[in-house]
Scaffold this motif. Sequence first.
Motif, mmCIF file in Angstrom:
data_model
loop_
_atom_site.group_PDB
_atom_site.id
_atom_site.type_symbol
_atom_site.label_atom_id
_atom_site.label_comp_id
_atom_site.label_asym_id
_atom_site.label_seq_id
_atom_site.Cartn_x
_atom_site.Cartn_y
_atom_site.Cartn_z
ATOM 1 N N UNK A 383 0.824 -1.211 0.000
ATOM 2 C CA UNK A 383 0.000 0.000 0.000
ATOM 3 C C UNK A 383 0.857 1.260 0.000
ATOM 4 N N UNK A 384 1.986 1.232 0.710
ATOM 5 C CA UNK A 384 2.828 2.420 0.860
ATOM 6 C C UNK A 384 3.956 2.480 -0.170
ATOM 7 N N UNK A 385 3.917 1.623 -1.170
ATOM 8 C CA UNK A 385 4.901 1.607 -2.255
ATOM 9 C C UNK A 385 6.316 1.339 -1.754
ATOM 10 N N UNK A 386 6.432 0.539 -0.711
ATOM 11 C CA UNK A 386 7.737 0.055 -0.268
ATOM 12 C C UNK A 386 8.179 -1.085 -1.176
ATOM 13 N N UNK A 387 7.219 -1.851 -1.669
ATOM 14 C CA UNK A 387 7.457 -2.931 -2.623
ATOM 15 C C UNK A 387 6.379 -2.880 -3.703
ATOM 16 N N UNK A 388 6.689 -3.484 -4.835
ATOM 17 C CA UNK A 388 5.764 -3.509 -5.966
ATOM 18 C C UNK A 388 5.672 -4.934 -6.515
ATOM 19 N N UNK A 389 4.725 -5.146 -7.428
ATOM 20 C CA UNK A 389 4.583 -6.442 -8.102
ATOM 21 C C UNK A 389 4.464 -6.186 -9.598
ATOM 22 N N UNK A 390 5.420 -6.698 -10.364
ATOM 23 C CA UNK A 390 5.443 -6.429 -11.804
ATOM 24 C C UNK A 390 5.314 -7.715 -12.618
#
Length: 410
Positions: A383-390
């Motif tokens: 939610x806080x853009x500490x990690x992403x999924x691509x």
Amino acid sequence: MGWAELFARVLGGESPVEIRAFDGSRTGPPGAEVCVEIRSPLALSHLAAAPGELGLARAYVTGAIEVHGDMYTALAAFPSIALEDVPPSLRRELLVKLAGYRLWWPVRPPAVEHRPRGLRRHSKRRDSEVISYHYDVSNRFYEWVLGPSMTYTCAVYPTATSTLEEAQFTKHDLVARKLGLREGMRLLDVGCGWGGMVMHAAEHYGVRALGVTLSRQQAQWAQKAIAERGLADLAEVRHLDYRDVTETGFDAISSIGLTEHVGLKQLPSYFSFLHDKLVPGGRLLNHCITRPDGSYGARPGKFIGRYVFPDGELEPVGTLVSAMNDNGFEVRHEENLREHYALTLAGWCANLEAHWDEAVAEAGLDRARVWRLYMAACRLGFERNVVQLHQVLGVRLDGTTAHYPLRPSW
């Protein structure tokens, strides 16, 4: 000053969470939605011995800290915690207060903490060890957490109100359509988990699908499910390192949640190996967690590294795209699904709470507490853009031809 006040100062800032301690002290709004209970001096002993998130995790996993109420709500209420940044005066105060307790409260890491030793990082043997640590817990435990789909990767929510099962079906179907699967094709699914993508491709697209996983328990569960669904003539899951797959000539490859375990140094050989397994014009869909940028290290924090994914590494999506491009693939499409992973984790957290007693009975209280903490923290991270999924889609060219539609067909 009581233990509750000291603990609140260590965490930093005002919080809507109530904190109560074993000495009778308390701070924060009484009757708050979430209450953190400091059950013994061991809680702050863990913090003194292992500053930051690792000490807090150890305190929670051992039961020295209890969270009454929703774990996600509790974590969202506190700022980022790093005891190294606590003012020296407060650290001295903490150590003085602990001095009278240390002999009576020896600090030991919980038994479920794991640190691989004596093997080369990302060697086949060490990869097998760390994958087994995380995945060979109990298939029944994963059934409680993941739900009927038994899919332990980011789902794709067609709407905000879709169920977890609908979203997992949508994810598998999106991967299938991006890969252009058609009846009679051959699919290789590396890091296949419990075989969800393999069975989806076989059942809904008539594809001959092979999945490989380093988890023996996953492979056993998947093979049984394949037989029960009458798919044995099309689908197979093997307990095998993807690097040991000998077959070639696949029309498509899906890699859903494997790249996090590969490591930066191995990315060229990883993508080159998958490229060589494809026919000309074949496609690879690489689906994995990434860092939002390269401003911090690839390895996870100490809690995730010790309790969840030993040896895990996250790269920025640009690194993955470059590695694919430099090792034979023409990159055709990319998208970030991080909000979908936050929703997926919310679903898994709800499943765990709904089956808490069964999960504890199956895997033990320490491990269940690890999962409660880890999944809530990861939800917050997405939610806080500490990690992403691509998801990144690449094609092995047929000469100069990609055999790819003018516009995406999915």
